[in-house]
Motif scaffolding. Structure first.
Motif, PDB file in Angstrom:
ATOM      1  N   ASP A 132      40.378  35.146  40.270  1.00 18.60           N
ATOM      2  CA  ASP A 132      40.906  35.478  41.593  1.00 18.60           C
ATOM      3  C   ASP A 132      41.283  36.960  41.651  1.00 18.60           C
ATOM      4  O   ASP A 132      41.932  37.484  40.742  1.00 18.60           O
ATOM      5  CB  ASP A 132      42.136  34.604  41.846  1.00 18.60           C
ATOM      6  CG  ASP A 132      42.620  34.676  43.280  1.00 18.60           C
ATOM      7  OD1 ASP A 132      41.940  35.297  44.109  1.00 18.60           O
ATOM      8  OD2 ASP A 132      43.689  34.103  43.563  1.00 18.60           O
ATOM      9  N   ILE A 133      40.859  37.630  42.725  1.00 20.01           N
ATOM     10  CA  ILE A 133      41.180  39.062  42.877  1.00 20.01           C
ATOM     11  C   ILE A 133      42.235  39.294  43.954  1.00 20.01           C
ATOM     12  O   ILE A 133      42.408  40.415  44.431  1.00 20.01           O
ATOM     13  CB  ILE A 133      39.928  39.901  43.192  1.00 20.01           C
ATOM     14  CG1 ILE A 133      39.287  39.452  44.516  1.00 20.01           C
ATOM     15  CG2 ILE A 133      38.928  39.832  42.046  1.00 20.01           C
ATOM     16  CD1 ILE A 133      38.196  40.398  45.002  1.00 20.01           C
ATOM     17  N   SER A 134      42.950  38.244  44.327  1.00 14.89           N
ATOM     18  CA  SER A 134      43.967  38.378  45.378  1.00 14.89           C
ATOM     19  C   SER A 134      45.014  39.430  45.029  1.00 14.89           C
ATOM     20  O   SER A 134      45.546  40.109  45.907  1.00 14.89           O
ATOM     21  CB  SER A 134      44.645  37.028  45.629  1.00 14.89           C
ATOM     22  OG  SER A 134      43.709  36.088  46.121  1.00 14.89           O
ATOM     23  N   ASN A 136      40.924  25.902  45.332  1.00 13.68           N
ATOM     24  CA  ASN A 136      42.303  26.147  45.797  1.00 13.68           C
ATOM     25  C   ASN A 136      42.483  27.441  46.574  1.00 13.68           C
ATOM     26  O   ASN A 136      43.483  28.140  46.420  1.00 13.68           O
ATOM     27  CB  ASN A 136      43.260  26.136  44.596  1.00 13.68           C
ATOM     28  CG  ASN A 136      43.229  24.821  43.857  1.00 13.68           C
ATOM     29  OD1 ASN A 136      43.135  23.758  44.465  1.00 13.68           O
ATOM     30  ND2 ASN A 136      43.293  24.889  42.535  1.00 13.68           N
ATOM     31  N   GLY A 137      41.502  27.795  47.400  1.00 15.56           N
ATOM     32  CA  GLY A 137      41.656  28.939  48.285  1.00 15.56           C
ATOM     33  C   GLY A 137      41.573  30.301  47.639  1.00 15.56           C
ATOM     34  O   GLY A 137      41.977  31.303  48.244  1.00 15.56           O
ATOM     35  N   LYS A 138      41.033  30.374  46.438  1.00 18.02           N
ATOM     36  CA  LYS A 138      40.957  31.662  45.744  1.00 18.02           C
ATOM     37  C   LYS A 138      39.820  32.526  46.285  1.00 18.02           C
ATOM     38  O   LYS A 138      38.831  32.028  46.806  1.00 18.02           O
ATOM     39  CB  LYS A 138      40.765  31.440  44.241  1.00 18.02           C
ATOM     40  CG  LYS A 138      41.966  30.773  43.565  1.00 18.02           C
ATOM     41  CD  LYS A 138      41.718  30.563  42.078  1.00 18.02           C
ATOM     42  CE  LYS A 138      42.920  29.900  41.422  1.00 18.02           C
ATOM     43  NZ  LYS A 138      42.696  29.664  39.968  1.00 18.02           N
ATOM     44  N   VAL A 139      39.983  33.840  46.123  1.00 19.96           N
ATOM     45  CA  VAL A 139      38.951  34.804  46.506  1.00 19.96           C
ATOM     46  C   VAL A 139      38.489  35.508  45.237  1.00 19.96           C
ATOM     47  O   VAL A 139      39.287  36.077  44.498  1.00 19.96           O
ATOM     48  CB  VAL A 139      39.492  35.837  47.522  1.00 19.96           C
ATOM     49  CG1 VAL A 139      38.420  36.859  47.856  1.00 19.96           C
ATOM     50  CG2 VAL A 139      39.962  35.128  48.792  1.00 19.96           C
ATOM     51  N   TYR A 140      37.178  35.472  44.995  1.00 25.63           N
ATOM     52  CA  TYR A 140      36.649  35.990  43.734  1.00 25.63           C
ATOM     53  C   TYR A 140      35.901  37.311  43.867  1.00 25.63           C
ATOM     54  O   TYR A 140      35.682  38.001  42.877  1.00 25.63           O
ATOM     55  CB  TYR A 140      35.706  34.956  43.114  1.00 25.63           C
ATOM     56  CG  TYR A 140      36.404  33.691  42.690  1.00 25.63           C
ATOM     57  CD1 TYR A 140      37.076  33.618  41.475  1.00 25.63           C
ATOM     58  CD2 TYR A 140      36.409  32.572  43.514  1.00 25.63           C
ATOM     59  CE1 TYR A 140      37.722  32.460  41.084  1.00 25.63           C
ATOM     60  CE2 TYR A 140      37.053  31.405  43.127  1.00 25.63           C
ATOM     61  CZ  TYR A 140      37.714  31.357  41.910  1.00 25.63           C
ATOM     62  OH  TYR A 140      38.361  30.214  41.530  1.00 25.63           O
ATOM     63  N   GLY A 141      35.490  37.661  45.072  1.00 21.81           N
ATOM     64  CA  GLY A 141      34.721  38.892  45.224  1.00 21.81           C
ATOM     65  C   GLY A 141      34.576  39.291  46.671  1.00 21.81           C
ATOM     66  O   GLY A 141      35.130  38.654  47.578  1.00 21.81           O
TER      67      GLY A 141
END
Length: 424
Positions: A121-123, A149-154
């Motif tokens: 995750d990069i949040s 779970n709503g993560k942002v990876y890129g």
């Protein structure tokens, strides 16, 4: 690897298309937020890893919009590129500790990247540098958030232009009116029947596409597998509608098994639902992708190229700076002016499309920008196994070997067994 050829063409032509979800919010009118942290020190070298295309080369990457921009922004930076393949699959990269910084991939590569923990995750970096995600077309982010779970990876850097392309010469030859924006698949089918014919010993085809690609950008938010219920989701009415829709085109006498390559190489296909390419004739145009009665006016899903920061990178902050730069309004506007549809929804950037290149001069470019996009499909590590059986199911229905109910039931049973084995 699955979808490698299609992904390679996305990198090669660097043609982007706007992407959003149904009920897309009004585009923001604000520019990028400035970075909140001090400038990051530039490393001597940055290693890219293409996780989707085993044929990717450094030369091709450096010749793409993204590669050229990185070299222009960081002329002293040494760039290396690895491509997935034997000994260089994501699990191999993790096991060997191979130093990589930025991962290039399509959405279909995300499951294995997440499972192997090659990305994370990069949040925290998004927050640290005040990066405004609201500028990005929503579906690019939504498709990632469905993974875990709503993560942002890129961040997205490119996307393919998808529409219904047509050959004006064939329509003119047979006195048939051109396609229009907002057509349904039923209307498209009627046109295809009129234009599938033999003339002077030459076979003309009314319509061509590729089922796997149409599933990838499907307008009905179909998914092969539901991560929330842990069940295969292929034997239902929407999949029946989807398969029957495209199978019927192949069942038109004379239109059986026509390949999309015939559109450009032989110029004997009247209409083609596919991603844009560099056609070597001028008498073509495009309209919006026809829609289903079950989803009126809904365009195709986005078909994007993403860049992610490797979890093992020692240059995470600088890598994020590169991603933020490539997806900034200024750079996306530059790409747009050169004929690439931006991945941001900033109005000024969108309006800049093709201003300098003129590649689409006189063409119906609004076809690349549908008003509505479907909710992104689930993408899972089981998709490859299920797709194999679904592609067979589609082929059997199109060839008249099985009815759609039998084909989907057989595909579900075969895929269920294979996935059970994978889980064990």
């Amino acid at each position: 690897m699955k979808y490698a050829n299609v992904f390679a063409s996305v990198i090669g032509i660097s043609l982007l298309a706007a992407c959003g979800s149904a009920g897309t919010k009004e585009a923001p009118k604000t520019a990028d937020k400035p970075a909140a942290a001090p400038k990051v020190e530039q490393p001597k070298e940055l290693v890219f890893y293409n996780a989707s295309n085993s044929n990717a080369t450094l030369e091709a990457f450096l010749d793409s919009d993204q590669g050229k921009e990185i070299k222009a922004k960081y002329p002293d930076l040494s760039i290396k590129l690895l491509a997935t393949g034997k000994g260089l699959e994501p699990q191999d990269i993790i096991a060997s500790g191979h130093p990589i910084d930025i991962i290039i991939n399509s959405v279909f590569s995300y499951p294995v990247l997440v499972e192997t923990k090659l990305i994370s995750d990069i949040s925290d970096l998004i927050k640290k540098y005040g990066y405004d995600l609201n500028r990005i077309e929503p579906a690019f982010i939504d498709s990632q958030r469905l993974l875990e779970n709503g993560k942002v990876y890129g961040l997205p850097t490119a996307n393919a232009g998808v529409a219904l392309f047509y050959n004006k010469d064939i329509f003119d030859k047979f006195g048939v009116a051109y396609p229009k924006d907002g057509m349904t698949w039923d209307q498209t089918y009627d046109l295809a029947k009129k234009l599938t014919r033999t003339d002077g010993g030459v076979q003309y085809y009314g319509f061509a596409t590729r089922y796997p690609f149409m599933y990838n950008v499907n307008q009905l938010s179909l998914s092969y597998y539901n991560l929330q219920t842990n069940k295969i989701t292929v034997n239902n009415d929407l999949f029946k509608t989807f398969i029957e829709n495209f199978a019927r085109f192949e069942q038109i006498p004379g239109n059986e098994k026509v390949n999309t390559d015939v559109f450009n190489k032989e110029k004997r296909v009247a209409m083609m639902a596919y991603q844009s390419g560099k056609w070597d004739f001028d008498s073509w145009d495009m309209v919006s992708m026809p829609s289903f009665k079950d989803a009126p006016g809904v365009g195709p899903q986005g078909y994007g190229t993403y860049m992610n920061i490797a979890a093992t990178s020692k240059n995470k902050d600088f890598a994020f700076e590169v991603l933020a730069h490539l997806s900034s309004d200024a750079v996306q506007k530059k790409f747009a002016q050169g004929g690439s549809i931006p991945v941001v929804r900033t109005p000024d950037v969108v309006k800049a499309f093709d201003q300098d290149a003129g590649r689409f001069k006189g063409k119906n470019v609004k076809a690349f920008f549908p008003d509505k996009r479907p909710t992104p499909s689930f993408v899972t590590k089981y998709d490859n196994a299920i797709a194999k059986h679904m592609n067979n199911a589609y082929a059997d229905v199109a060839a008249g070997k099985k009815d759609v109910n039998t084909a989907l039931r057989d595909a579900e049973e075969a895929a269920t067994k294979e996935i059970a084995s994978m889980k064990q």
